[in-house]
Design a protein around this motif. Structure first.
Motif, PDB file in Angstrom:
ATOM      1  N   ILE A 131      -1.123  -0.890  -1.224  1.00  0.00           N
ATOM      2  CA  ILE A 131      -0.799  -0.949  -2.630  1.00  0.00           C
ATOM      3  C   ILE A 131       0.572  -1.964  -2.926  1.00  0.00           C
ATOM      4  CG2 ILE A 131      -0.601  -0.222  -4.769  1.00  0.00           C
ATOM      5  CD1 ILE A 131      -2.592   2.025  -4.097  1.00  0.00           C
ATOM      6  N   VAL A 132       0.641  -2.875  -3.649  1.00  0.00           N
ATOM      7  CA  VAL A 132       1.905  -3.505  -3.749  1.00  0.00           C
ATOM      8  C   VAL A 132       2.360  -2.812  -5.126  1.00  0.00           C
ATOM      9  CG1 VAL A 132       3.095  -5.578  -4.535  1.00  0.00           C
ATOM     10  CG2 VAL A 132       1.106  -5.614  -2.738  1.00  0.00           C
ATOM     11  N   ALA A 133       3.762  -2.521  -5.151  1.00  0.00           N
ATOM     12  CA  ALA A 133       4.422  -1.746  -6.027  1.00  0.00           C
ATOM     13  C   ALA A 133       4.425  -2.624  -7.273  1.00  0.00           C
ATOM     14  CB  ALA A 133       5.748  -1.166  -5.673  1.00  0.00           C
ATOM     15  N   GLU A 134       4.910  -3.914  -7.488  1.00  0.00           N
ATOM     16  CA  GLU A 134       4.821  -4.620  -8.593  1.00  0.00           C
ATOM     17  C   GLU A 134       3.482  -4.832  -9.082  1.00  0.00           C
ATOM     18  OE1 GLU A 134       6.020  -5.435  -5.487  1.00  0.00           O
ATOM     19  OE2 GLU A 134       8.053  -5.717  -5.583  1.00  0.00           O
ATOM     20  N   LEU A 135       2.238  -4.975  -8.272  1.00  0.00           N
ATOM     21  CA  LEU A 135       1.327  -5.152  -8.911  1.00  0.00           C
ATOM     22  C   LEU A 135       0.298  -3.770  -9.158  1.00  0.00           C
ATOM     23  CD1 LEU A 135       0.183  -7.852  -6.395  1.00  0.00           C
ATOM     24  CD2 LEU A 135       0.744  -8.063  -8.891  1.00  0.00           C
ATOM     25  N   GLY A 136       0.695  -2.771  -8.655  1.00  0.00           N
ATOM     26  CA  GLY A 136       0.157  -1.550  -8.757  1.00  0.00           C
ATOM     27  C   GLY A 136      -1.312  -1.433  -8.079  1.00  0.00           C
ATOM     28  N   ARG A 137      -1.610  -2.373  -7.375  1.00  0.00           N
ATOM     29  CA  ARG A 137      -3.020  -2.647  -6.582  1.00  0.00           C
ATOM     30  C   ARG A 137      -2.491  -3.529  -5.302  1.00  0.00           C
ATOM     31  NH1 ARG A 137      -4.210  -7.802  -7.179  1.00  0.00           N
ATOM     32  NH2 ARG A 137      -3.421  -8.793  -9.233  1.00  0.00           N
ATOM     33  N   PRO A 138      -3.551  -3.211  -4.505  1.00  0.00           N
ATOM     34  CA  PRO A 138      -3.591  -4.354  -3.219  1.00  0.00           C
ATOM     35  C   PRO A 138      -3.561  -5.802  -3.662  1.00  0.00           C
ATOM     36  CG  PRO A 138      -5.162  -2.351  -2.945  1.00  0.00           C
ATOM     37  CD  PRO A 138      -4.740  -2.466  -4.199  1.00  0.00           C
ATOM     38  N   THR A 180      -4.420  -9.768  -3.643  1.00  0.00           N
ATOM     39  CA  THR A 180      -5.713 -10.453  -3.310  1.00  0.00           C
ATOM     40  C   THR A 180      -5.335 -11.443  -2.093  1.00  0.00           C
ATOM     41  OG1 THR A 180      -5.280 -12.122  -4.766  1.00  0.00           O
ATOM     42  CG2 THR A 180      -6.371 -10.180  -5.572  1.00  0.00           C
ATOM     43  N   ALA A 181      -6.478 -11.818  -1.678  1.00  0.00           N
ATOM     44  CA  ALA A 181      -6.189 -12.857  -0.387  1.00  0.00           C
ATOM     45  C   ALA A 181      -5.280 -14.142  -0.939  1.00  0.00           C
ATOM     46  CB  ALA A 181      -7.506 -13.296   0.095  1.00  0.00           C
ATOM     47  N   GLU A 182      -5.616 -14.560  -2.106  1.00  0.00           N
ATOM     48  CA  GLU A 182      -4.778 -15.986  -2.635  1.00  0.00           C
ATOM     49  C   GLU A 182      -3.603 -15.497  -3.039  1.00  0.00           C
ATOM     50  OE1 GLU A 182      -7.718 -14.216  -3.580  1.00  0.00           O
ATOM     51  OE2 GLU A 182      -9.150 -16.040  -3.679  1.00  0.00           O
ATOM     52  N   GLU A 183      -3.199 -14.090  -3.492  1.00  0.00           N
ATOM     53  CA  GLU A 183      -1.908 -13.677  -3.599  1.00  0.00           C
ATOM     54  C   GLU A 183      -0.892 -13.432  -2.294  1.00  0.00           C
ATOM     55  OE1 GLU A 183      -2.314 -10.843  -7.829  1.00  0.00           O
ATOM     56  OE2 GLU A 183      -2.617 -10.243  -5.806  1.00  0.00           O
ATOM     57  N   LYS A 238      -8.726   0.851   7.550  1.00  0.00           N
ATOM     58  CA  LYS A 238      -7.542   0.874   7.086  1.00  0.00           C
ATOM     59  C   LYS A 238      -7.697   0.202   5.626  1.00  0.00           C
ATOM     60  CE  LYS A 238      -2.668  -0.079   7.696  1.00  0.00           C
ATOM     61  NZ  LYS A 238      -1.832  -0.849   8.558  1.00  0.00           N
ATOM     62  N   GLN A 239      -7.084   0.989   4.708  1.00  0.00           N
ATOM     63  CA  GLN A 239      -7.175   0.521   3.350  1.00  0.00           C
ATOM     64  C   GLN A 239      -5.840  -0.386   2.956  1.00  0.00           C
ATOM     65  OE1 GLN A 239      -9.511   1.370   1.059  1.00  0.00           O
ATOM     66  NE2 GLN A 239     -10.699   2.249   2.783  1.00  0.00           N
ATOM     67  N   PRO A 240      -6.191  -1.489   2.294  1.00  0.00           N
ATOM     68  CA  PRO A 240      -5.118  -2.400   2.046  1.00  0.00           C
ATOM     69  C   PRO A 240      -3.924  -1.605   1.571  1.00  0.00           C
ATOM     70  CG  PRO A 240      -7.037  -3.278   1.518  1.00  0.00           C
ATOM     71  CD  PRO A 240      -7.437  -1.934   1.639  1.00  0.00           C
TER      72      PRO A 240
END
Length: 213
Positions: free
Chosen positions: A10-17, A19-22, A6-8
């Motif tokens: 995508i967060v709309a605010e970031l435009g990408r998945p 990270t673990a830290e986020e 399963k692909q991570p």
């Protein structure tokens, strides 16, 4: 063939998945907001509970109907007190507006002198009192007036009085000003925070009781 991973998301605010830290930071912030909301809710509940208790106490505690300034019948109390002493007790007659808030026999701890005390709230809302030392002496008077010194003499109601003027002393308390005299072994003192006119009124009425011409 391995199952499709399963692909991570995508967060709309970031435009990408994320990270673990986020992800960890987001969860920590969500947890902080939740705790903050709970704390605010608990605070309001605590305030409401305290207010409810205060209302209950106000409703349950009995309230006195007595006036803020008691008006004691010092003349009647003097009649009762007279039975305990041989010397006649002074009971000055004062104009309307004077209210006694205390009247009693007292015994000093030094010398054992018995005294008759009456305290007043004057028409100008000041404190004024008189004490009669039955078989009193200069030591009793000095203790009563907190060792204040005589600053002059005056004649009021045909009676000569020693004056104790300490109105400039910020620590004088209720002994800002005093008048004192003695007649036939009886010591009398008028003291308090009133103005001269009210001192004169009480001292004149008292002089009529203590053998003044």
């Amino acid at each position: 063939m391995s199952p499709k991973q399963k692909q991570p998301a995508i967060v709309a605010e970031l435009g990408r998945p994320e990270t673990a830290e986020e992800t960890a930071a987001r969860k920590a912030e969500d947890s902080r907001k939740h705790r903050s909301k709970q704390t605010s809710t608990n605070l309001w509940l605590s305030l409401l509970a305290t207010l409810a208790i205060a209302v209950v106490l106000v409703l349950l505690v009995p309230r006195s109907d007595s006036p803020a300034d008691p008006d004691i019948d010092y003349t009647a109390l003097a009649v009762d007190a007279q039975e305990a002493v041989d010397a006649p007790l002074a009971v000055p007659v004062l104009p309307d507006g004077w209210k006694a808030n205390a009247a009693e026999l007292r015994t000093s701890t030094t010398g054992g002198v018995t005294s008759w005390y009456v305290g007043f709230i004057t028409p100008e809302r000041d404190f004024l009192a008189y004490s009669q030392g039955v078989d009193g002496n200069s030591t009793w008077l000095a203790n009563l007036l907190d060792d204040h010194r005589v600053t002059g003499q005056t004649t009021i109601g045909g009676q000569q009085w020693d004056v104790y003027d300490d109105r400039d002393d910020s620590d004088a308390g209720n002994l800002e000003y005093a008048l004192a005299t003695d007649v036939d072994g009886q010591f009398y003192a008028v003291y308090g925070t009133a103005e001269d006119a009210e001192f004169t009124t009480l001292a004149t009425a008292l002089a009529e009781q203590i053998g003044a011409p």
